[in-house]
Design an enzyme around this catalytic site. Structure first.
Site, short mmCIF file in Angstrom:
data_model
loop_
_atom_site.label_atom_id
_atom_site.label_comp_id
_atom_site.label_asym_id
_atom_site.label_seq_id
_atom_site.Cartn_x
_atom_site.Cartn_y
_atom_site.Cartn_z
N CYS A 104 0.85 -1.18 0.00
CA CYS A 104 0.00 0.00 0.00
C CYS A 104 0.89 1.24 0.00
O CYS A 104 1.89 1.28 0.74
CB CYS A 104 -0.89 -0.01 1.24
SG CYS A 104 -2.00 1.39 1.38
N HIS A 146 -8.91 -3.69 -2.58
CA HIS A 146 -8.02 -2.88 -1.76
C HIS A 146 -8.46 -1.41 -1.78
O HIS A 146 -8.59 -0.79 -0.72
CB HIS A 146 -6.59 -3.02 -2.29
CG HIS A 146 -5.56 -2.23 -1.57
ND1 HIS A 146 -4.64 -2.81 -0.72
CD2 HIS A 146 -5.27 -0.90 -1.58
CE1 HIS A 146 -3.84 -1.86 -0.25
NE2 HIS A 146 -4.21 -0.69 -0.75
N GLU A 147 -8.70 -0.86 -2.97
CA GLU A 147 -9.08 0.54 -3.07
C GLU A 147 -10.48 0.78 -2.51
O GLU A 147 -10.73 1.80 -1.87
CB GLU A 147 -8.96 1.04 -4.51
CG GLU A 147 -7.58 0.93 -5.12
CD GLU A 147 -6.46 1.53 -4.29
OE1 GLU A 147 -6.70 2.51 -3.54
OE2 GLU A 147 -5.33 1.01 -4.36
N HIS A 150 -10.21 1.08 1.19
CA HIS A 150 -9.72 2.40 1.63
C HIS A 150 -10.88 3.37 1.85
O HIS A 150 -10.90 4.10 2.84
CB HIS A 150 -8.76 3.01 0.60
CG HIS A 150 -7.34 2.66 0.81
ND1 HIS A 150 -6.65 2.95 1.98
CD2 HIS A 150 -6.44 2.05 0.01
CE1 HIS A 150 -5.42 2.53 1.88
NE2 HIS A 150 -5.25 1.97 0.69
#
Length: 181
Positions: A104, A146-147, A150
């Site tokens: 990351c 993953h995004e 976030h």
């Protein structure tokens, strides 16, 4: 992107938000204005992602708590996926769960084996407000998850448990960028 140019060309590189900043653990707000400020944000996200040699970047990683992310990421067949999603909503995460190395830009230089599904579908909008659906497999599915995480206030370290989590947290404490709370 503006006039068919490469994404990020008109953007400015912004400082990355690092683990420990509360914005990374706070769910992001919905985008309601699809005007020039949003277009500038997307350009800045691309410019920052490319400068940091990343494959994806969420707005809160540059301190902007809005539901936007960009990507320039290959899948497992080396097919390049390039784009952005505003107000993304994961609609499918399925298939085989694969533990693979994940890093990351908000934890620079570190990575840990993280479990993710090998298929993901995200729906949202483009910078101009047009609906968009993005399908990902393999590494690109990992990027989409993953995004999306976030924007919910979750970093990949939050998905780790036990020994893997403890090891990563020890590495964070020794990292040159770490600022003790």
């Amino acid at each position: 992107m503006r006039h068919g140019s490469l994404p990020g060309v008109h953007g400015r590189v912004r400082p990355l938000t690092l683990l420990g900043d509360p914005v990374l653990h706070t769910p992001c707000g919905e985008v309601t204005d699809f005007g020039p400020e949003l277009a500038d944000l997307v350009e800045d996200l691309f410019a920052t992602m490319y400068a940091a040699h990343g494959v994806g970047l969420a707005a809160n990683q540059i301190g902007v708590p809005l539901r936007v992310f960009v990507f320039d990421c290959p899948d497992d067949e080396e097919v390049r996926h390039l784009g952005h999603v505003v107000n993304p909503r994961p609609v499918v995460t399925d298939g085989v769960v694969v533990r693979g190395p994940e890093g990351c830009l908000s934890l620079p230089g570190l990575e840990a084996g993280t479990e993710r599904y090998d298929h993901a579908v995200v729906e949202g909008f483009t910078v101009t407000g047009e609906p968009v659906t993005v399908h990902g497999t393999g590494f690109f599915a990992r990027c989409l998850q993953h995004e999306s995480d976030h924007l919910e206030g979750t970093v990949y370290a939050d998905r780790l448990a036990g020994r893997r989590h403890r090891k990563l947290m020890r590495q964070v404490k020794r990292a040159s960028w770490h600022r003790p709370a």
